[in-house]
Design an enzyme around this catalytic site. Structure first.
Site, PDB file in Angstrom:
ATOM      1  NE  ARG A 140      -4.079  -1.991   1.787  1.00 54.63           N
ATOM      2  CZ  ARG A 140      -4.085  -2.965   2.679  1.00 54.63           C
ATOM      3  NH1 ARG A 140      -3.285  -2.915   3.709  1.00 54.63           N
ATOM      4  NH2 ARG A 140      -4.893  -3.980   2.547  1.00 54.63           N
ATOM      5  CE  LYS A 160       0.696  13.760 -15.531  1.00 51.97           C
ATOM      6  NZ  LYS A 160       0.554  14.189 -16.941  1.00 51.97           N
ATOM      7  CD  GLU A 181       9.184  16.091 -23.584  1.00 45.96           C
ATOM      8  OE1 GLU A 181       8.595  17.077 -23.114  1.00 45.96           O
ATOM      9  OE2 GLU A 181       8.585  15.164 -24.171  1.00 45.96           O
ATOM     10  CE  LYS A 210       6.609  17.173 -14.954  1.00 48.30           C
ATOM     11  NZ  LYS A 210       6.770  15.869 -15.577  1.00 48.30           N
ATOM     12  CD  GLU A 232      -2.297  16.329 -17.355  1.00 52.54           C
ATOM     13  OE1 GLU A 232      -1.238  16.659 -17.858  1.00 52.54           O
ATOM     14  OE2 GLU A 232      -2.862  15.248 -17.593  1.00 52.54           O
ATOM     15  NE  ARG A 275       1.913  17.045 -14.200  1.00 53.75           N
ATOM     16  CZ  ARG A 275       2.405  16.202 -13.307  1.00 53.75           C
ATOM     17  NH1 ARG A 275       1.897  16.155 -12.108  1.00 53.75           N
ATOM     18  NH2 ARG A 275       3.411  15.404 -13.606  1.00 53.75           N
ATOM     19  CG  ASN A 326       0.222  16.927 -21.838  1.00 51.30           C
ATOM     20  OD1 ASN A 326       1.145  16.171 -21.582  1.00 51.30           O
ATOM     21  ND2 ASN A 326      -0.858  16.994 -21.085  1.00 51.30           N
ATOM     22  CG  HIS A 366       3.324  15.850 -25.405  1.00 49.47           C
ATOM     23  ND1 HIS A 366       4.139  16.973 -25.397  1.00 49.47           N
ATOM     24  CD2 HIS A 366       3.991  14.921 -24.673  1.00 49.47           C
ATOM     25  CE1 HIS A 366       5.222  16.728 -24.684  1.00 49.47           C
ATOM     26  NE2 HIS A 366       5.168  15.484 -24.230  1.00 49.47           N
ATOM     27  CG  HIS A 402       1.211  11.296 -27.541  1.00 53.43           C
ATOM     28  ND1 HIS A 402       0.538  11.856 -26.484  1.00 53.43           N
ATOM     29  CD2 HIS A 402       2.426  10.943 -27.075  1.00 53.43           C
ATOM     30  CE1 HIS A 402       1.322  11.846 -25.420  1.00 53.43           C
ATOM     31  NE2 HIS A 402       2.473  11.297 -25.745  1.00 53.43           N
ATOM     32  CG  HIS A 404       7.973  11.064 -26.283  1.00 56.90           C
ATOM     33  ND1 HIS A 404       6.615  10.997 -26.442  1.00 56.90           N
ATOM     34  CD2 HIS A 404       8.207  12.050 -25.367  1.00 56.90           C
ATOM     35  CE1 HIS A 404       6.039  11.889 -25.652  1.00 56.90           C
ATOM     36  NE2 HIS A 404       6.983  12.539 -24.996  1.00 56.90           N
TER      37      HIS A 404
HETATM   38  P1  NAD Z   1      14.027   4.738 -21.349  1.00 53.63           P
HETATM   39  O1  NAD Z   1      13.849   4.706 -19.894  1.00 53.63           O
HETATM   40  O2  NAD Z   1      13.481   3.618 -22.148  1.00 53.63           O
HETATM   41  O3  NAD Z   1      15.570   4.922 -21.671  1.00 53.63           O
HETATM   42  C1  NAD Z   1      15.984   4.934 -23.028  1.00 53.63           C
HETATM   43  C2  NAD Z   1      17.138   3.973 -23.270  1.00 53.63           C
HETATM   44  O4  NAD Z   1      18.330   4.559 -22.770  1.00 53.63           O
HETATM   45  C3  NAD Z   1      16.999   2.620 -22.574  1.00 53.63           C
HETATM   46  O5  NAD Z   1      17.440   1.632 -23.465  1.00 53.63           O
HETATM   47  C4  NAD Z   1      17.965   2.720 -21.387  1.00 53.63           C
HETATM   48  O6  NAD Z   1      18.506   1.478 -21.028  1.00 53.63           O
HETATM   49  C5  NAD Z   1      19.029   3.634 -21.934  1.00 53.63           C
HETATM   50  N1  NAD Z   1      19.746   4.453 -20.968  1.00 53.63           N
HETATM   51  C6  NAD Z   1      19.238   5.089 -19.904  1.00 53.63           C
HETATM   52  N2  NAD Z   1      20.181   5.866 -19.339  1.00 53.63           N
HETATM   53  C7  NAD Z   1      21.305   5.674 -20.045  1.00 53.63           C
HETATM   54  C8  NAD Z   1      22.611   6.222 -19.976  1.00 53.63           C
HETATM   55  N3  NAD Z   1      22.926   7.163 -19.083  1.00 53.63           N
HETATM   56  N4  NAD Z   1      23.527   5.808 -20.876  1.00 53.63           N
HETATM   57  C9  NAD Z   1      23.194   4.892 -21.837  1.00 53.63           C
HETATM   58  N5  NAD Z   1      21.978   4.368 -21.979  1.00 53.63           N
HETATM   59  C10 NAD Z   1      21.035   4.767 -21.091  1.00 53.63           C
HETATM   60  O7  NAD Z   1      13.380   6.071 -22.004  1.00 53.63           O
HETATM   61  P2  NAD Z   1      13.183   7.569 -21.506  1.00 53.63           P
HETATM   62  O8  NAD Z   1      13.143   8.359 -22.767  1.00 53.63           O
HETATM   63  O9  NAD Z   1      14.116   7.951 -20.443  1.00 53.63           O
HETATM   64  O10 NAD Z   1      11.728   7.535 -20.872  1.00 53.63           O
HETATM   65  C11 NAD Z   1      10.595   7.259 -21.658  1.00 53.63           C
HETATM   66  C12 NAD Z   1       9.448   6.914 -20.749  1.00 53.63           C
HETATM   67  O11 NAD Z   1       9.205   8.020 -19.868  1.00 53.63           O
HETATM   68  C13 NAD Z   1       8.148   6.659 -21.485  1.00 53.63           C
HETATM   69  O12 NAD Z   1       7.592   5.452 -21.031  1.00 53.63           O
HETATM   70  C14 NAD Z   1       7.259   7.829 -21.101  1.00 53.63           C
HETATM   71  O13 NAD Z   1       5.902   7.475 -21.036  1.00 53.63           O
HETATM   72  C15 NAD Z   1       7.798   8.187 -19.745  1.00 53.63           C
HETATM   73  N6  NAD Z   1       7.552   9.585 -19.334  1.00 53.63           N
HETATM   74  C16 NAD Z   1       7.003   9.774 -18.116  1.00 53.63           C
HETATM   75  C17 NAD Z   1       6.767  11.067 -17.673  1.00 53.63           C
HETATM   76  C18 NAD Z   1       6.224  11.285 -16.286  1.00 53.63           C
HETATM   77  O14 NAD Z   1       5.870  12.423 -15.958  1.00 53.63           O
HETATM   78  N7  NAD Z   1       6.172  10.275 -15.466  1.00 53.63           N
HETATM   79  C19 NAD Z   1       7.075  12.173 -18.478  1.00 53.63           C
HETATM   80  C20 NAD Z   1       7.637  11.916 -19.733  1.00 53.63           C
HETATM   81  C21 NAD Z   1       7.872  10.614 -20.152  1.00 53.63           C
HETATM   82  N1  GLY Z   2       5.046  14.992 -18.830  1.00 53.18           N
HETATM   83  C1  GLY Z   2       3.821  15.656 -18.546  1.00 53.18           C
HETATM   84  C2  GLY Z   2       3.512  15.758 -17.083  1.00 53.18           C
HETATM   85  O1  GLY Z   2       4.275  15.339 -16.253  1.00 53.18           O
HETATM   86  O2  GLY Z   2       2.478  16.258 -16.757  1.00 53.18           O
END
Ligand code: NAD
Ligand code: GLY
Length: 366
Positions: free
Chosen positions: A124, A146, A188, A230, A240, A244, A248, A251, A255, A267
């Site tokens: 929990r 998030k 971003e 942010k 949101e 917030r 986007n 986006h 998307h 992305h």
């Molecule tokens: P990811 O976590 O898949 O990382 C991308 C790749 O880079 C992976 O293969 C990873 O192993 C590699 N990697 C990571 N750090 C590294 C480093 N320092 N050196 C070499 N390789 C490295 O992708 P991402 O772009 O970081 O994140 C994408 C995800 O984030 C999506 O699922 C998206 O929905 C999510 N996201 C969430 C929020 C939120 O507010 N929670 C906001 C934006 C995106």
């Molecule tokens: N990446 C959009 C948000 O965190 O609201």
């Protein structure tokens, strides 16, 4: 009939610190020993980041008697699934993680989103902290709480808000990031400047080269500026319900492009096309002055973002916007620029103009 009222009022201080700078990874264990957020830490990472950074961090935690365990998932978006979540939770249980422990997510947004969700529901809810290692995760996903996994055909459809207790962003970790991933994060970065801070846009215009070279000072200032922008938005609207949504920007079309494109767009790159579509639309309607529109697009050019034409059917792109999470009652809500560093959420955009803006942008983006 009897009625029983359960009186619950919640006022919690969920504030947390984000430390940004070169060499942070090597300071995490010492800092957690000096300023603990829990008794022990379970490290969650992916195989790539495990080999590069998280294995060493685990060693440092073990040395200090602070390690509660270690779980590795496969790199990539496929790990944001209910099946992988179940495996992570089972491994936490097997490693006897308890409510006094904290999940430490070391990696990109995938590990952060998965780890935050696992921490939010394990027993929990236990605390979690983040060591984001991609540019995207340092400037975006590690801030704001998030968390989610994907359901088949529905990205981020299952999750919760769970704020981290601490974030450590080491800008030197970005040196090992593949170019494709770096560019995704840069989009971003540019987004924050375009939606919220003309001064930051000017900084990026002047320092694009230093940032692209990942010089310590430029990278630290940039990541910290994005986190601060942010944080300002999240502080006003954690869940949101309104403001917030400006995060986007780009986006909705972005998307849609990600969904239908077979070009392997990251992305961020897809969002960059989306931002170009919105500036063109705003230019057409007179919401954005020609000089601000030119500066908007020059900033994207400076980072080489969304510069090549895309041979995609514009009607398919628009059809793919139908599932946008911001839409209400079938009406599309778009974040539209009104000046450099300023945007508005609009639900009265003329569909024909939108179609023209998207068609022109895909054919001739830069
Ligand atoms: P990811 O976590 O898949 O990382 C991308 C790749 O880079 C992976 O293969 C990873 O192993 C590699 N990697 C990571 N750090 C590294 C480093 N320092 N050196 C070499 N390789 C490295 O992708 P991402 O772009 O970081 O994140 C994408 C995800 O984030 C999506 O699922 C998206 O929905 C999510 N996201 C969430 C929020 C939120 O507010 N929670 C906001 C934006 C995106
Ligand atoms: N990446 C959009 C948000 O965190 O609201």
């Amino acid at each position: 009939m009897e009625e029983v009222r359960v009186c619950l009022r919640r006022e919690e201080d969920l504030s947390y610190d984000i430390r940004v700078g070169p060499g942070q990874l090597d300071r995490v264990a010492d800092d957690l020993a000096a300023r603990p957020v829990a008794a022990r830490y379970l490290v969650l990472t992916d195989a790539t980041v495990g080999e590069l950074y998280a294995g060493e961090l685990r060693r440092q935690l073990v040395e200090r008697g602070l390690c509660a365990g270690y779980v590795e998932v496969r790199p990539g978006e496929e790990s944001k699934s209910l099946a992988v979540l179940e495996r992570v939770l089972s491994q936490m249980l097997a490693q006897r993680v308890d409510r006094g422990d904290c999940l430490l997510a070391v990696g990109g947004g995938v590990v952060g989103d998965l780890g935050g969700f696992a921490a939010g529901c394990y027993m929990r809810g236990i605390p979690f902290a983040q060591v984001p290692t991609t540019l995207l995760s340092q400037v975006d996903s590690s801030v704001g709480g998030k968390t989610a996994v994907n359901l088949p055909g529905a990205k981020n459809a299952c999750g919760l808000f769970h704020q981290p207790a601490r974030v450590y962003a080491d800008v030197r970790a970005l040196a090992t990031l593949p170019e494709f991933e770096l560019r995704s994060g840069l989009a971003e970065v540019v987004k924050y400047a375009l939606i919220a801070d003309e001064g930051f846009a000017a900084y990026l215009e002047e320092n694009a080269r230093s940032l692209l070279a990942l010089e310590d000072e430029a990278a630290t200032r940039t990541v910290a500026a994005c986190c601060s922008l942010k944080a300002g938005v999240v502080e006003r609207d954690e869940r949101e319900s309104g403001p917030r949504m400006i995060l986007n920007y780009g986006h909705t079309i972005g998307h849609a492009l990600e969904d239908i494109s077979s070009y392997g767009l990251s992305h961020g790159e897809a969002v960059a096309y989306g931002m170009r579509c919105m500036s063109r639309l705003a230019g057409m309607t007179g919401m954005l002055s020609p000089s601000d529109q030119a500066r908007h697009d020059r900033l994207l050019n400076a980072f080489g973002l969304a510069t090549r034409p895309l041979d995609l059917d514009v009607d398919r792109v628009l059809a793919a916007t139908a599932t946008d999470k911001k839409a209400r009652g079938g009406v599309l809500r778009l974040v539209v620029p009104t000046a450099l560093g300023r945007v508005e959420v609009r639900d009265d955009v003329d569909r024909h103009l939108l179609r023209r803006a998207v068609a022109e942008t895909l054919a001739d983006p830069a």
